[in-house]
Design a protein around this motif. Sequence first.
Motif: not given
Lengths: 323, 325
Positions: B278-284
């Motif tokens: 899974l490629w998950i964006t880490q917003r902060f």
Amino acid sequence: MDSLTYPFDLAAGWLQEHAILPALYALGLMNWEEVAYGWALFAVYGATQVVVTYAICLPLERWRPVERWPDSRAVTVDIFYTLLSRVGLLPLMTFVLFYRVQVFLTGWVTDNGWVPPTIERVFPFLLGQPVLTFAIYVVILDFSEYWRHRLSHLFDWWYSLHSLHHAQRQMTFWSDDRNHLLDDTIGFVWFMAVALLIGIPPMQFPLLVLLLRFVESLSHANVRLWFGWLGERLVVSPRFHRAHHGLMAAGLASVNYGGVLPWWDMLFRTADFGHDYVPTGDPSAEEVLATGSYAAQQAAGVRRMVRTVAGRGAEPAAQSDPV
Amino acid sequence: MFRRLSIVVLLAMLSSGAGAPSPAWAHGLVLVMNSGEASLSVVDMDTHREVRRIPVLREPHHWALTPDGRDLLVGDTAGNELLDLDPATFALRRRVPVADPYQLGFSPDGKFLTVNGNGRNQVDIYDAATLKLAKRFPLPRTPSHLAYAPDSSRVFVSLQDTDELAAIDLRTMAVAWVQKVGRVPAGVLWLNNRVLVALMNDEGFVVVDPATGRVERRVHTGAGAHQLFLSPDKKVLWVNNRVAGTTVALDSETFAEIRSYRITGGPDDIAFAPDGKLWITQRFARTVAVLDPASGGIETIAVGRQPHGIFLNPAATAATLSASN
Ligand SMILES: [Zn+2]
Ligand SMILES: [Zn+2]
């Protein structure tokens, strides 16, 4: 650019994740998380501005001060002004307001079949050239700031508010942010109108903004410093801006209104490149505007404006010196 | 609105930079929307390195693939435009002025494109073929995420600031209902004849009856549930919890928790890779996390500020690149 901004983003992200998000969640305000992150970024950059400015300007002021004071108690309130405007609530309000208004208005413009103005749309080659784009934004905004500042000296009611900025006799690098809240508000609306017109992005050039704000702080520093014949004509120096704050120049007819670039003063013939380091202050301001507390200064600013507007016509000589 | 779009601006500058084939791209590409700094990051799936950064106008958030799979539309909200990219190379084809495009998506039957105007409090339904505005629905406040019924009869939109979910009937082109579903609704997903809505100011998601909008069930996943994704094999429901800092895998039938993973930095959107990761964006955190669900191992990749939407194309090989050029 990336590696330079990384520590700031990391700090803001940490603040967001470990302090702001849990607080918003607890308060039932999670819909503000985007805005809150914007504020976190502003605050981190603002705090850095303060620290960097302090680290550079303080040694300069110690090295070659223009003035020495028996005590510098009057400076304390300026520190408060600075923190309030760079780290505290003001950036939050700026961000929320500006962002919301911008999205709403530009969206409305698009809805009506027009492409909202941005410099990059007019000159597509600027996309991907952030530094150049920013430079153009700076020139336009500085030009608009010149006229806002000049008009705030021209209209007596407006100067009643702006005199708070000039009343300081112990001018230091902290003095840049000492402004009346109403004056700040007008300044913000002014900036917003221009920024919307040219479509300025809110958070894309934080490091360059940091640099500009440093120039503005430095220009208030209590230091004998000028940038040489050419330098004086490129960037506003402490000597150049001190002339604007001079006792004799306070009020409706001053010189050197420029914030970062002295070009507009040269163009519109308000520049004074004189070599003196003049004492600062506004003799027409009541004492509390110079040495009062934050609240007292704000109140005095309003008083002065009311007096100016009310006194108009009735006593034409009220503001001038009894010769 | 799209009527006026005959004046579509072709930006040769942008597309020329983004489309050059390179052998390093041989194993697929990932496009990350950096909402906080007006750029798109192109990441090599093989080396896990950012290979290119594409400048955009203001604030890219989400994307939608056209029904024929030939165009990737990325919404630039504050920039008020859709960027039409080649999904195989991420080369820019054209820029389409659209007000405040936040989340967007094509209906399963390919007839409509729905665009949520988050800051404009409106939901716009476009004819997918012509990109002509079919109807604008003023839906205060802050239309956030959306999902369609599989038969394309309805689109469901979360209204973040009023704690509501709206159902728009695409046959009658009317709002079917607007119902309170819970505090700060975000991600929306259709699953097993129900609509799931993640609640950012709560501990999980709610299960909503698509006919009436009535909340039937609450499922606990963690604080600040933000987005919901169904795995490609449809067996696992993934939920990102913004405040808890977790990504949780649930059985998509029973909603029983399979496993919870610690993902810091405000996990946001997910893209599924063919290798099961899974490629998950880490917003902060300015990073993308690559999670191996089997081992629980996490690798992070540096991208731009506030990465939000993420699009993964394993088919973007060197061969496709040269073929499309
Ligand atoms: Zn002044
Ligand atoms: Zn000043």
